[in-house]
Design a protein around this motif. Structure first.
Motif, PDB file in Angstrom:
ATOM      1  N   ASP A  24       0.827  -1.376   0.050  1.00 37.28           N
ATOM      2  CA  ASP A  24       0.019  -0.089  -0.036  1.00 37.28           C
ATOM      3  C   ASP A  24       0.874   1.212  -0.007  1.00 37.28           C
ATOM      4  O   ASP A  24       1.894   1.201   0.404  1.00 37.28           O
ATOM      5  CB  ASP A  24      -0.920  -0.023   1.272  1.00 37.28           C
ATOM      6  CG  ASP A  24      -0.183  -0.240   2.326  1.00 37.28           C
ATOM      7  OD1 ASP A  24       0.081   0.942   3.047  1.00 37.28           O
ATOM      8  OD2 ASP A  24      -0.037  -1.421   2.958  1.00 37.28           O
ATOM      9  N   ASP A  25       0.486   2.294  -0.272  1.00 39.87           N
ATOM     10  CA  ASP A  25       0.978   3.640  -0.526  1.00 39.87           C
ATOM     11  C   ASP A  25       1.562   4.057   0.844  1.00 39.87           C
ATOM     12  O   ASP A  25       2.830   4.603   0.871  1.00 39.87           O
ATOM     13  CB  ASP A  25       0.199   4.679  -1.049  1.00 39.87           C
ATOM     14  CG  ASP A  25      -0.379   4.368  -2.425  1.00 39.87           C
ATOM     15  OD1 ASP A  25       0.383   3.604  -3.139  1.00 39.87           O
ATOM     16  OD2 ASP A  25      -1.309   5.177  -2.789  1.00 39.87           O
TER      17      ASP A  25
ATOM     18  N   ILE B 285      18.495  -1.378   1.531  1.00 36.90           N
ATOM     19  CA  ILE B 285      18.142  -1.672   0.230  1.00 36.90           C
ATOM     20  C   ILE B 285      17.131  -0.346  -0.219  1.00 36.90           C
ATOM     21  O   ILE B 285      16.444   0.107   0.505  1.00 36.90           O
ATOM     22  CB  ILE B 285      17.451  -2.718   0.152  1.00 36.90           C
ATOM     23  CG1 ILE B 285      16.959  -3.250  -1.408  1.00 36.90           C
ATOM     24  CG2 ILE B 285      15.966  -2.998   0.887  1.00 36.90           C
ATOM     25  CD1 ILE B 285      16.673  -4.611  -1.691  1.00 36.90           C
ATOM     26  N   SER B 286      17.332  -0.108  -1.574  1.00 37.29           N
ATOM     27  CA  SER B 286      16.612   1.045  -2.079  1.00 37.29           C
ATOM     28  C   SER B 286      15.104   0.375  -2.459  1.00 37.29           C
ATOM     29  O   SER B 286      14.921  -0.666  -2.908  1.00 37.29           O
ATOM     30  CB  SER B 286      17.057   1.599  -3.356  1.00 37.29           C
ATOM     31  OG  SER B 286      16.392   2.483  -4.199  1.00 37.29           O
TER      32      SER B 286
ATOM     33  N   ILE C 284      10.616  -3.079  -4.924  1.00 37.47           N
ATOM     34  CA  ILE C 284       9.184  -2.813  -5.067  1.00 37.47           C
ATOM     35  C   ILE C 284       8.818  -2.267  -6.437  1.00 37.47           C
ATOM     36  O   ILE C 284       9.861  -1.435  -6.912  1.00 37.47           O
ATOM     37  CB  ILE C 284       8.970  -1.675  -4.017  1.00 37.47           C
ATOM     38  CG1 ILE C 284       8.999  -2.339  -2.461  1.00 37.47           C
ATOM     39  CG2 ILE C 284       7.148  -1.357  -3.980  1.00 37.47           C
ATOM     40  CD1 ILE C 284       8.696  -0.945  -1.462  1.00 37.47           C
ATOM     41  N   ILE C 285       7.926  -3.049  -6.987  1.00 34.15           N
ATOM     42  CA  ILE C 285       7.496  -2.827  -8.214  1.00 34.15           C
ATOM     43  C   ILE C 285       6.433  -2.005  -8.577  1.00 34.15           C
ATOM     44  O   ILE C 285       5.306  -2.473  -7.843  1.00 34.15           O
ATOM     45  CB  ILE C 285       7.416  -4.341  -9.057  1.00 34.15           C
ATOM     46  CG1 ILE C 285       8.645  -5.169  -8.915  1.00 34.15           C
ATOM     47  CG2 ILE C 285       7.282  -3.811 -10.486  1.00 34.15           C
ATOM     48  CD1 ILE C 285       8.343  -6.492  -9.220  1.00 34.15           C
TER      49      ILE C 285
ATOM     50  N   VAL D  52       5.757  -6.577  -4.165  1.00 34.60           N
ATOM     51  CA  VAL D  52       7.289  -6.732  -4.058  1.00 34.60           C
ATOM     52  C   VAL D  52       7.918  -7.835  -4.995  1.00 34.60           C
ATOM     53  O   VAL D  52       7.333  -8.843  -5.524  1.00 34.60           O
ATOM     54  CB  VAL D  52       7.322  -7.671  -2.557  1.00 34.60           C
ATOM     55  CG1 VAL D  52       8.455  -8.087  -2.086  1.00 34.60           C
ATOM     56  CG2 VAL D  52       6.804  -6.761  -1.527  1.00 34.60           C
ATOM     57  N   ARG D  53       9.036  -7.373  -5.402  1.00 32.91           N
ATOM     58  CA  ARG D  53       9.929  -8.021  -6.374  1.00 32.91           C
ATOM     59  C   ARG D  53      10.605  -9.335  -5.583  1.00 32.91           C
ATOM     60  O   ARG D  53      11.611  -9.071  -4.559  1.00 32.91           O
ATOM     61  CB  ARG D  53      11.026  -7.248  -7.050  1.00 32.91           C
ATOM     62  CG  ARG D  53      11.794  -7.846  -8.155  1.00 32.91           C
ATOM     63  CD  ARG D  53      12.878  -7.253  -8.507  1.00 32.91           C
ATOM     64  NE  ARG D  53      12.716  -5.731  -8.605  1.00 32.91           N
ATOM     65  CZ  ARG D  53      12.400  -5.449  -9.825  1.00 32.91           C
ATOM     66  NH1 ARG D  53      12.258  -6.047 -10.927  1.00 32.91           N
ATOM     67  NH2 ARG D  53      12.396  -3.588  -9.961  1.00 32.91           N
ATOM     68  N   LEU D  54      10.050 -10.450  -5.796  1.00 30.61           N
ATOM     69  CA  LEU D  54      10.676 -11.487  -5.434  1.00 30.61           C
ATOM     70  C   LEU D  54      12.131 -11.807  -5.721  1.00 30.61           C
ATOM     71  O   LEU D  54      12.135 -11.970  -7.032  1.00 30.61           O
ATOM     72  CB  LEU D  54       9.638 -12.613  -5.358  1.00 30.61           C
ATOM     73  CG  LEU D  54       8.417 -12.672  -4.765  1.00 30.61           C
ATOM     74  CD1 LEU D  54       7.407 -13.890  -5.003  1.00 30.61           C
ATOM     75  CD2 LEU D  54       8.356 -12.129  -3.551  1.00 30.61           C
ATOM     76  N   ASP D  55      13.041 -12.364  -4.860  1.00 28.18           N
ATOM     77  CA  ASP D  55      14.264 -12.984  -5.257  1.00 28.18           C
ATOM     78  C   ASP D  55      14.260 -14.626  -5.107  1.00 28.18           C
ATOM     79  O   ASP D  55      14.220 -14.982  -3.790  1.00 28.18           O
ATOM     80  CB  ASP D  55      15.105 -12.223  -4.345  1.00 28.18           C
ATOM     81  CG  ASP D  55      16.659 -12.540  -4.732  1.00 28.18           C
ATOM     82  OD1 ASP D  55      16.863 -13.358  -5.571  1.00 28.18           O
ATOM     83  OD2 ASP D  55      17.563 -12.165  -3.980  1.00 28.18           O
TER      84      ASP D  55
END
Length: 382
Positions: A32-33, A48-49, A54-55, A63-66
């Motif tokens: 959420d915002d 972490i930036s 976050i996409i 969330v960008r998963l790794d």
């Protein structure tokens, strides 16, 4: 405001790092915002930036998963956001799961998602499931709820269905499933005819308990479906064919199920079923609680009451998938271990809850194989 839930909801506690299948991996995690701004303000503490994890997709952020894992998940399966900032910094999605709520006028119903392994384990460990109805001092909505009468009708029908599983210990699971389904179909027919007076439905329910009709039916329903019919049915529907997501253990069990039905004939299946049923006996009480809980949390669909029938059949389909996988796991391991069964149930529930395409595929399979009546339903109940 009034609040309706089960005691399992109030008892739930996340086990965090010891969870066998963390919800911080393999999911689409929404952001959420407000939480995004908090993460942006604390980039230095988190190390972490936000642009690296976050996409932004249109109006939504995820969330960008790794390697299927949230970047905030450390090597001990604990959340860095919680450990470095505090639980109040979690997104609404992360803070709320597995809890979910639906509001119907001045009543809020609270459920726990069965995709969480700890929820499954909690229900397995409970001797009985109890429902809680409480009232707090929060004001009721100012606007009248347009579907109040329908909600009251649906919830009354649901109460009867839950009661069947809760208070008829001497009846088999097959009979309870069939009786509840018949009540639901009758309730939907009355609804379609513009009759949402529960008193009319009570007359039909009372008929079953006259002259021990329900208990006479029980013996017949126990034998209504032959295992030979079920074997050919399971080969035909192949509901698991499109399963691609889940834990590594779960996906391996899916592969084993496909292999099982391609390599084993009816005779082997019948032998395995008998062994499976003996191994499964310790879960019989749990199965009745499982149906109670799923009916409570998944059945109501205001204002489209007819959708409740599809929801009920989806509960049965999920149960069937779990039993197929449990049978194959039992054959491989010699018994059905609790941890294995929890993995099966939580992963199937994850797909039903969060994978719209999978659920639509299941519904199409049911429609295509005429699993929309009592005969088809009983094929889904081991």
């Amino acid at each position: 405001m009034n609040f309706l839930t089960v005691d399992l909801y109030n008892d739930f506690q996340c086990v965090a790092g010891v969870c066998p299948d963390t919800c911080c991996a393999g999911w689409t995690i929404n952001m959420d915002d407000e939480t995004y701004r908090k993460m942006e303000e604390n980039e230095e503490i988190l190390g972490i930036s936000v642009s690296d994890w976050i996409i932004k997709n249109g109006e939504n952020r995820t969330v960008r998963l790794d390697h299927r894992r949230c970047p905030m998940l450390d090597e001990h399966n604990l959340c860095k956001v919680v450990s470095r900032l505090g639980p109040e910094y979690l997104s609404r999605t992360c803070a709320g799961y597995p809890r979910k709520q639906h509001q119907y006028g001045n009543i809020i119903e609270g459920y726990l998602a069965f995709s969480c392994p700890e929820v499954v384990a909690g229900l397995m460990d409970k001797r009985e499931l109890q429902f809680d109805f409480t009232t707090d001092r929060n004001p009721d909505p100012e606007e009248p709820y347009p579907y109040e009468q329908l909600y009251l009708y649906e919830s009354a029908v649901r109460n009867v269905m839950v009661d069947i599983f809760q208070n008829s210990a001497e009846l088999s699971l097959h009979t309870k499933v069939a009786f509840a389904f018949d009540i639901l179909e009758k309730a939907i027919l009355l609804y379609k005819n513009g009759q949402t007076d529960f008193c009319r439905l009570e007359e039909d329910i009372a008929w079953y308990f006259q002259d021990n009709r329900l208990y006479i039916m029980d013996a017949g329903l126990r034998e209504a479906v032959s295992e030979e019919s079920r074997y050919h049915f399971l080969q035909k529907i192949q509901l698991l064919i499109d399963v691609q997501n889940g834990s590594e253990l779960f996906l391996e069990m899916v592969r084993q199920v496909k292999e099982y039905f391609s390599r084993n004939d009816l005779e082997q299946y019948l032998d395995d079923v008998q062994k499976f049923k003996r191994s499964q006996s310790i879960y019989q009480d749990f199965h009745h609680k499982y149906w109670m809980y799923r009916i409570f949390s998944d059945l109501i669909h205001v204002p489209d009451f007819e959708k409740a029938k599809e929801n009920y059949l989806c509960i049965a389909a999920g149960f069937c998938l779990a039993q197929i996988m449990a049978l194959v796991a039992c054959r491989k391991e010699g018994t059905l271990e609790k941890e294995t069964y929890i993995c099966i149930l939580s992963n199937i529930s994850r797909m039903m809850e969060h994978n719209k395409t999978f659920k639509e595929t299941v519904v199409r399979q049911m429609d295509g194989n005429h699993i929309n009546g009592l005969a088809g339903l009983l094929l889904l109940v081991f």
